[in-house]
Design a protein around this motif. Structure first.
Motif, PDB file in Angstrom:
ATOM      1  N   TRP A  20       0.821  -1.213   0.000  1.00 10.04           N
ATOM      2  CA  TRP A  20       0.000   0.000   0.000  1.00 10.04           C
ATOM      3  C   TRP A  20       0.856   1.266   0.000  1.00 10.04           C
ATOM      4  O   TRP A  20       0.428   2.311  -0.520  1.00 10.04           O
ATOM      5  CB  TRP A  20      -0.968  -0.006   1.175  1.00 10.04           C
ATOM      6  CG  TRP A  20      -2.078  -1.002   0.967  1.00 10.04           C
ATOM      7  CD1 TRP A  20      -2.313  -2.135   1.688  1.00 10.04           C
ATOM      8  CD2 TRP A  20      -3.069  -0.966  -0.059  1.00 10.04           C
ATOM      9  NE1 TRP A  20      -3.407  -2.816   1.176  1.00 10.04           N
ATOM     10  CE2 TRP A  20      -3.896  -2.118   0.105  1.00 10.04           C
ATOM     11  CE3 TRP A  20      -3.353  -0.087  -1.097  1.00 10.04           C
ATOM     12  CZ2 TRP A  20      -4.969  -2.394  -0.730  1.00 10.04           C
ATOM     13  CZ3 TRP A  20      -4.433  -0.361  -1.943  1.00 10.04           C
ATOM     14  CH2 TRP A  20      -5.228  -1.496  -1.761  1.00 10.04           C
ATOM     15  N   THR A  21       2.075   1.187   0.529  1.00 11.63           N
ATOM     16  CA  THR A  21       2.987   2.323   0.421  1.00 11.63           C
ATOM     17  C   THR A  21       3.319   2.591  -1.041  1.00 11.63           C
ATOM     18  O   THR A  21       3.321   3.743  -1.501  1.00 11.63           O
ATOM     19  CB  THR A  21       4.284   2.061   1.216  1.00 11.63           C
ATOM     20  OG1 THR A  21       3.953   1.906   2.603  1.00 11.63           O
ATOM     21  CG2 THR A  21       5.267   3.216   1.051  1.00 11.63           C
ATOM     22  N   LEU A  22       3.576   1.520  -1.791  1.00 10.28           N
ATOM     23  CA  LEU A  22       3.842   1.654  -3.225  1.00 10.28           C
ATOM     24  C   LEU A  22       2.597   2.117  -3.969  1.00 10.28           C
ATOM     25  O   LEU A  22       2.683   2.929  -4.902  1.00 10.28           O
ATOM     26  CB  LEU A  22       4.334   0.323  -3.794  1.00 10.28           C
ATOM     27  CG  LEU A  22       5.726  -0.136  -3.341  1.00 10.28           C
ATOM     28  CD1 LEU A  22       5.992  -1.571  -3.781  1.00 10.28           C
ATOM     29  CD2 LEU A  22       6.799   0.800  -3.899  1.00 10.28           C
ATOM     30  N   HIS A  23       1.430   1.625  -3.555  1.00 12.54           N
ATOM     31  CA  HIS A  23       0.180   1.985  -4.230  1.00 12.54           C
ATOM     32  C   HIS A  23      -0.095   3.485  -4.119  1.00 12.54           C
ATOM     33  O   HIS A  23      -0.645   4.103  -5.047  1.00 12.54           O
ATOM     34  CB  HIS A  23      -0.982   1.184  -3.636  1.00 12.54           C
ATOM     35  CG  HIS A  23      -2.276   1.356  -4.378  1.00 12.54           C
ATOM     36  ND1 HIS A  23      -3.150   2.390  -4.119  1.00 12.54           N
ATOM     37  CD2 HIS A  23      -2.847   0.620  -5.366  1.00 12.54           C
ATOM     38  CE1 HIS A  23      -4.200   2.293  -4.907  1.00 12.54           C
ATOM     39  NE2 HIS A  23      -4.045   1.234  -5.684  1.00 12.54           N
ATOM     40  N   GLU A  24       0.285   4.083  -2.986  1.00 14.35           N
ATOM     41  CA  GLU A  24       0.086   5.526  -2.820  1.00 14.35           C
ATOM     42  C   GLU A  24       0.869   6.309  -3.870  1.00 14.35           C
ATOM     43  O   GLU A  24       0.429   7.367  -4.331  1.00 14.35           O
ATOM     44  CB  GLU A  24       0.520   5.957  -1.421  1.00 14.35           C
ATOM     45  CG  GLU A  24      -0.455   5.544  -0.326  1.00 14.35           C
ATOM     46  CD  GLU A  24       0.008   6.005   1.048  1.00 14.35           C
ATOM     47  OE1 GLU A  24       0.969   6.811   1.120  1.00 14.35           O
ATOM     48  OE2 GLU A  24      -0.582   5.560   2.049  1.00 14.35           O
ATOM     49  N   LYS A  25       2.026   5.794  -4.258  1.00 18.96           N
ATOM     50  CA  LYS A  25       2.840   6.443  -5.287  1.00 18.96           C
ATOM     51  C   LYS A  25       2.277   6.170  -6.669  1.00 18.96           C
ATOM     52  O   LYS A  25       2.097   7.067  -7.483  1.00 18.96           O
ATOM     53  CB  LYS A  25       4.281   5.940  -5.209  1.00 18.96           C
ATOM     54  CG  LYS A  25       5.027   6.339  -3.946  1.00 18.96           C
ATOM     55  CD  LYS A  25       6.340   5.574  -3.835  1.00 18.96           C
ATOM     56  CE  LYS A  25       7.223   5.739  -5.054  1.00 18.96           C
ATOM     57  NZ  LYS A  25       8.455   4.905  -4.930  1.00 18.96           N
ATOM     58  N   ASP A  26       1.980   4.888  -6.943  1.00 19.18           N
ATOM     59  CA  ASP A  26       1.523   4.483  -8.275  1.00 19.18           C
ATOM     60  C   ASP A  26       0.979   3.056  -8.185  1.00 19.18           C
ATOM     61  O   ASP A  26       1.725   2.137  -7.812  1.00 19.18           O
ATOM     62  CB  ASP A  26       2.694   4.534  -9.263  1.00 19.18           C
ATOM     63  CG  ASP A  26       2.292   4.173 -10.687  1.00 19.18           C
ATOM     64  OD1 ASP A  26       1.133   3.773 -10.912  1.00 19.18           O
ATOM     65  OD2 ASP A  26       3.150   4.281 -11.583  1.00 19.18           O
ATOM     66  N   PRO A  27      -0.286   2.826  -8.513  1.00 23.68           N
ATOM     67  CA  PRO A  27      -0.849   1.473  -8.454  1.00 23.68           C
ATOM     68  C   PRO A  27      -0.044   0.456  -9.265  1.00 23.68           C
ATOM     69  O   PRO A  27       0.067  -0.707  -8.874  1.00 23.68           O
ATOM     70  CB  PRO A  27      -2.260   1.644  -9.028  1.00 23.68           C
ATOM     71  CG  PRO A  27      -2.611   3.063  -8.738  1.00 23.68           C
ATOM     72  CD  PRO A  27      -1.316   3.826  -8.879  1.00 23.68           C
ATOM     73  N   ARG A  28       0.528   0.913 -10.362  1.00 22.37           N
ATOM     74  CA  ARG A  28       1.300  -0.012 -11.197  1.00 22.37           C
ATOM     75  C   ARG A  28       2.561  -0.486 -10.474  1.00 22.37           C
ATOM     76  O   ARG A  28       2.950  -1.648 -10.603  1.00 22.37           O
ATOM     77  CB  ARG A  28       1.665   0.650 -12.528  1.00 22.37           C
ATOM     78  CG  ARG A  28       2.165  -0.316 -13.597  1.00 22.37           C
ATOM     79  CD  ARG A  28       2.524   0.438 -14.864  1.00 22.37           C
ATOM     80  NE  ARG A  28       1.354   1.018 -15.502  1.00 22.37           N
ATOM     81  CZ  ARG A  28       0.646   0.413 -16.448  1.00 22.37           C
ATOM     82  NH1 ARG A  28       0.981  -0.800 -16.842  1.00 22.37           N
ATOM     83  NH2 ARG A  28      -0.381   1.022 -17.000  1.00 22.37           N
ATOM     84  N   GLU A  29       3.195   0.405  -9.706  1.00 20.07           N
ATOM     85  CA  GLU A  29       4.375  -0.004  -8.927  1.00 20.07           C
ATOM     86  C   GLU A  29       3.996  -1.066  -7.900  1.00 20.07           C
ATOM     87  O   GLU A  29       4.741  -2.020  -7.655  1.00 20.07           O
ATOM     88  CB  GLU A  29       4.983   1.207  -8.211  1.00 20.07           C
ATOM     89  CG  GLU A  29       5.879   2.065  -9.069  1.00 20.07           C
ATOM     90  CD  GLU A  29       6.664   3.061  -8.234  1.00 20.07           C
ATOM     91  OE1 GLU A  29       7.141   2.681  -7.139  1.00 20.07           O
ATOM     92  OE2 GLU A  29       6.797   4.211  -8.679  1.00 20.07           O
ATOM     93  N   ALA A  30       2.817  -0.920  -7.308  1.00 19.97           N
ATOM     94  CA  ALA A  30       2.360  -1.877  -6.300  1.00 19.97           C
ATOM     95  C   ALA A  30       2.128  -3.244  -6.905  1.00 19.97           C
ATOM     96  O   ALA A  30       2.555  -4.268  -6.346  1.00 19.97           O
ATOM     97  CB  ALA A  30       1.086  -1.362  -5.634  1.00 19.97           C
ATOM     98  N   THR A  31       1.477  -3.296  -8.054  1.00 15.96           N
ATOM     99  CA  THR A  31       1.206  -4.603  -8.671  1.00 15.96           C
ATOM    100  C   THR A  31       2.489  -5.206  -9.250  1.00 15.96           C
ATOM    101  O   THR A  31       2.648  -6.431  -9.226  1.00 15.96           O
ATOM    102  CB  THR A  31       0.125  -4.492  -9.762  1.00 15.96           C
ATOM    103  OG1 THR A  31       0.487  -3.494 -10.723  1.00 15.96           O
ATOM    104  CG2 THR A  31      -1.227  -4.131  -9.141  1.00 15.96           C
ATOM    105  N   ASP A  32       3.401  -4.370  -9.756  1.00 11.10           N
ATOM    106  CA  ASP A  32       4.698  -4.890 -10.219  1.00 11.10           C
ATOM    107  C   ASP A  32       5.414  -5.599  -9.070  1.00 11.10           C
ATOM    108  O   ASP A  32       5.981  -6.688  -9.236  1.00 11.10           O
ATOM    109  CB  ASP A  32       5.581  -3.763 -10.753  1.00 11.10           C
ATOM    110  CG  ASP A  32       5.146  -3.258 -12.124  1.00 11.10           C
ATOM    111  OD1 ASP A  32       4.289  -3.909 -12.763  1.00 11.10           O
ATOM    112  OD2 ASP A  32       5.655  -2.200 -12.554  1.00 11.10           O
TER     113      ASP A  32
END
Length: 497
Positions: free
Chosen positions: A100-112
């Motif tokens: 969720w920390t990554l998702h706050e920046k960019d959802p694509r980074e979170a799923t990657d």
């Protein structure tokens, strides 16, 4: 070799980011405990670029030699190597915080991150997935994807016998339940110590987001209800699709239908499937625009696709949810005897929808695939199901993935196609071969189209012809055929909207 492989596995964890330097001793000790080893002398050699599969193989061999792994078979080795990998996987809370920390920046980074994590933990077994056969074929509907699934290991006889004798268990209730996260597994249920789930809120309810361990396409994900309740296609289902799309706008999300034959394999647990992949269906064009009274602001049309699909588009997802619910209600009750479409027979409902949602730019898009599961004496598996003459290639249900244009074909076809190629080249009597005889009519039908068939092109030709069979499979599943009479019948339905 135990100490060397433990060190290699810890190094693998460091290289992939599953563990940090501060976790190395702790992880080593957990692995030693797993192998019932109280002593440890760290090898002097330094390791790097660790390949996971050979390390796990040697550790499994060691476990069997020590009597820890009682049965040396695929099912039992899978249970134990998942337990091994569980020693390297962070707790759910740690994993979720990073996601969720990554998702706050960019959802694509979170799923990657999540997709790579699911492979690094061996939840998605890279070395098996790469064995799947994949190719594309051109058709009147665009480029169709074909895959022969070889990543699911076949059960060995000992495992089958043990599963029959295993005590019946209701925990977890099914393969999609949240209780699978970290579960040790048993001979008739996969181990999941290396499995992590992202909690998501869908329509105010607690849902989970995970990847499929068999990844039939890029980032093949599953979004499932936190409660073990049956699938249902209704207004709420359409709303749930868009809740997820708004969280992950680079993904599509769709649902299997909610009736047998045209539904998915797990109708008992409410869930969707999605991912970061563009199927042929998503690329398909509108062949005929339609205007629906009261929804003139919504772009709508009949899709140029073998199954019968109405595509609707709008910047406001709420308008699509309203219209989809309206179309579903009309379709549930629709009967057209001339087109052999019956809403119900003897009180059994037949009409439902397979929906697929996505976002393209600033516009939301929803494909509504009309499905009907009626059977007859001539077609006991379903009138709108692969017909009997195609069962030699594809007999299984046509679910969401196939609807979108990806054939998931059985593993048996790999050997059958190898043997069929040899038989064709040598001029053998295919009808006399017990394994290949079911393909004889098909071979006799397509061979005249390939007078120059030889050992250099036989496999390519077989793959192309398999693809054309799958196109016919999809056409069989269409309730309104891609013919003048079929399109006229489709218009009769849309005129009722």
């Amino acid at each position: 070799m135990l100490f060397e492989n433990i060190k290699k596995l810890v190094q693998y964890g460091l290289e992939t980011g599953l563990i940090e330097a501060e976790d190395a001793i702790y992880t080593t000790n957990r692995l030693l405990e797993l192998f019932e080893e109280a002593e440890y002398e760290e090898p002097q050699e330094e390791y790097s670029g660790i390949e996971l599969e050979p390390v796990l193989k040697e550790l499994l061999d060691e476990a069997h030699a020590r009597g820890i792994l009682k049965e040396d078979s695929i099912a039992y080795r899978d249970l134990f190597d998942t337990k091994i990998m569980g020693c390297l996987v962070p707790r759910p809370s740690e994993f979720q915080r990073k996601f969720w920390t990554l998702h706050e920046k960019d959802p694509r980074e979170a799923t990657d991150y999540f997709y790579k994590f699911s492979q690094d933990t061996d939840y998605i077994r890279r070395y098996r997935i790469c064995k799947d056969m994949r190719w594309t074929v051109d058709s009147d509907y665009g480029s169709i994807d074909i895959t022969i699934n070889l990543s699911k290991p076949e059960k060995d006889p000992k495992a089958i016998a043990a599963a029959k004798q295993a005590k019946a268990s209701g925990y977890p209730k099914c393969l999609l339940c949240k209780e699978n996260e970290g579960y040790m597994g048993r001979v008739n249920h996969p181990a999941r110590q290396n499995h992590r789930i992202v909690p998501v809120t869908i329509q105010g309810g607690a849902w989970g987001f995970q990847y499929s361990p068999y990844v039939y396409y890029n980032e093949h994900c599953i979004v499932f209800n936190g409660e073990h309740i049956p699938m249902k296609i209704d207004r709420a289902a359409f709303a749930k699709l868009f809740d997820f799309i708004k969280l992950f706008p680079h993904y599509f999300l769709g649902s299997n239908a909610d009736l047998p034959i045209v539904g998915g394999s797990i109708l008992s647990h409410d869930h969707f499937q999605g991912g970061n992949y563009e199927f042929a269906m998503a690329r398909a064009a509108i062949e005929e625009q339609i205007t629906i009274p009261g929804y003139e602001d919504v772009e709508a049309g009949i899709l140029h696709w073998p199954l019968s699909v109405i595509r609707i588009r709008h910047r406001d997802s709420a308008r699509l949810i309203e219209l989809a619910d309206y179309i579903l209600g009309k379709w549930r009750a629709y009967t057209d005897e001339e087109a052999f479409i019956f809403a119900e027979t003897d009180g059994e409902p037949h009409n439902t929808i397979t929906p697929i949602a996505r976002k393209k730019g600033e516009v939301y898009e929803l494909d509504l695939t009309l499905r009907n599961n009626i059977t007859t004496e001539e077609h006991p598996f379903g009138v709108y199901h692969p017909h009997a003459d195609l069962h030699h290639i594809k007999k299984e249900n046509i679910g969401l993935i196939e609807v979108m244009g990806l054939a998931v074909l059985p593993a048996r076809l790999k050997d059958e196609m190898e043997n069929l190629a040899s038989a064709i080249l040598s001029g053998e009597d295919i009808r006399a071969d017990e394994q290949l005889s079911k393909h004889a009519d098909w071979v006799e039908e397509f061979l005249p189209r390939h007078p120059n068939l030889n050992k250099e092109n036989v496999h390519r030709i077989l793959r192309q012809e398999i693809g054309q069979v799958f196109v016919k499979v999809l056409e069989d599943a269409g309730v309104f055929k891609c013919s003048p009479a079929g399109r006229e019948a489709f218009r009769r339905f849309t005129a009722e909207l």
